[in-house]
Design an enzyme around this catalytic site. Sequence first.
Site, short mmCIF file in Angstrom:
data_model
loop_
_atom_site.label_atom_id
_atom_site.label_comp_id
_atom_site.label_asym_id
_atom_site.label_seq_id
_atom_site.Cartn_x
_atom_site.Cartn_y
_atom_site.Cartn_z
N THR A 62 0.83 -1.22 0.00
CA THR A 62 0.00 0.00 0.00
C THR A 62 0.86 1.26 0.00
O THR A 62 0.39 2.31 -0.42
CB THR A 62 -0.93 0.02 1.24
OG1 THR A 62 -0.16 -0.36 2.39
CG2 THR A 62 -2.10 -0.94 1.07
N ASP A 67 9.43 0.87 5.07
CA ASP A 67 10.47 0.24 5.89
C ASP A 67 11.32 1.27 6.63
O ASP A 67 11.59 1.14 7.83
CB ASP A 67 11.38 -0.63 5.01
CG ASP A 67 10.60 -1.71 4.29
OD1 ASP A 67 9.41 -1.91 4.62
OD2 ASP A 67 11.18 -2.35 3.39
#
Length: 390
Positions: free
Chosen positions: A44, A181
């Site tokens: 996403t 991340d």
Amino acid sequence: MTTTDTTRTGPADALAGAFAGLFGRHPDGVWQAPGRVNLIGEHTDYNEGLVLPFAINRSTTVAVAARDDRTVRLASGFPDAEPAEFDLDTFTPDQAAGWSAYPAGVAWELERAGVTVPGFDLFVSSDVPVGAGLSSSAALECAVALALSDLTGAGLGRAELADIGRRAENNVVGAPTGIMDQSASMLGTKDCAVYLDCRDLSSRPVPLGLEEAGLLCLVIDTKVSHAHASGGYAERRASCVRGARAMGVGTLRDLGAADLPSAERILDEKTFRRVRHIVTENARVARTAELLGTLGPLAIGELLDASHRSMRDDFEISCPELNLAVDAARTNGAIGARMTGGGFGGSAIALVPVNDADRARSAVLAGFAARGLPAPDVFAVLPAEGARRL
Ligand code: ADP
Ligand code: MG
């Protein structure tokens, strides 16, 4: 079931010692950045959507000393990571080979952002498993970005440093990853997940309450290797762009559940399923954050399961090993389980009552053994603090 200690005074000294042995002087400092687990919200981020990752108590640590010249010398404790050396004045992204592209990329992107980076010596050590979907790459980028920001006095904010890491990975390493991340690694706080809106990059910590609920987060590293830089990841990304274009919107974030019937009419069957994953996954992330704030983590199991099914059937980024890990954990005590990270291998996560953790772990190992597959690594992770100077 044991978890790793999060206090790191010992390793900082050990790393400084290793640095001194290698470069013949003391480092200016030691910085650490964690890997991450994504609780929910997969693929996403590059669709300007929602993600809910958390930083884990596995991290990458760098000892760094500035130099008087523009030379960069890089070394890692990893056995297959060759030392590297380059000059900041002549460096171009195509020179960066192997692991050194990550730290070199961060230095290069900082310079492109207007920060003058001095030469430096760097030694890195890590207990984030590589290629397991726990983002050892972002942990490395973020540790280096924070170190260089501190050393230069650039004073960049954490969100900016996360973006430097992403740009290093996109432009120098050549992996078309999103911002999730690095954001988890830079913005994580103890016992919390990071609720990140990848459209406006606003974020807030969401208390996970795992301990209070008697839950452990187990990671099952299937050891199946994924290849982000090419293949599946890039192909899914392209499909999302195609889907958005065909639907007449800028990104898939602009679509909601109400748009799915028309999407089904307009798009080819496969693109529709890709789009449906992103649209429903955004809703699941929002709902998970909401439930964590009200009923707590015992209430989110079904959302994790639904996320896994969506990745398996609609986005098609799972693999037999990940499905096996999820199913075995789920039928042996886990209240919810899903693959995590980019997919095509890597790790699954399972939320398991503490008392069922050994049973779930044994069942997963037995399932792999019964199919003649190499044993996965199964270990618990704790939601930990983000990048910091030690
Ligand atoms: P993941 O981020 O899921 O662990 P990636 O393929 O994105 O997997 O990144 C892994 C790569 O990052 C390694 O192949 C290596 O090049 C680099 N890397 C990560 N940690 C280290 C480290 N401590 N030392 C050297 N290289 C590292
Ligand atoms: Mg990575």
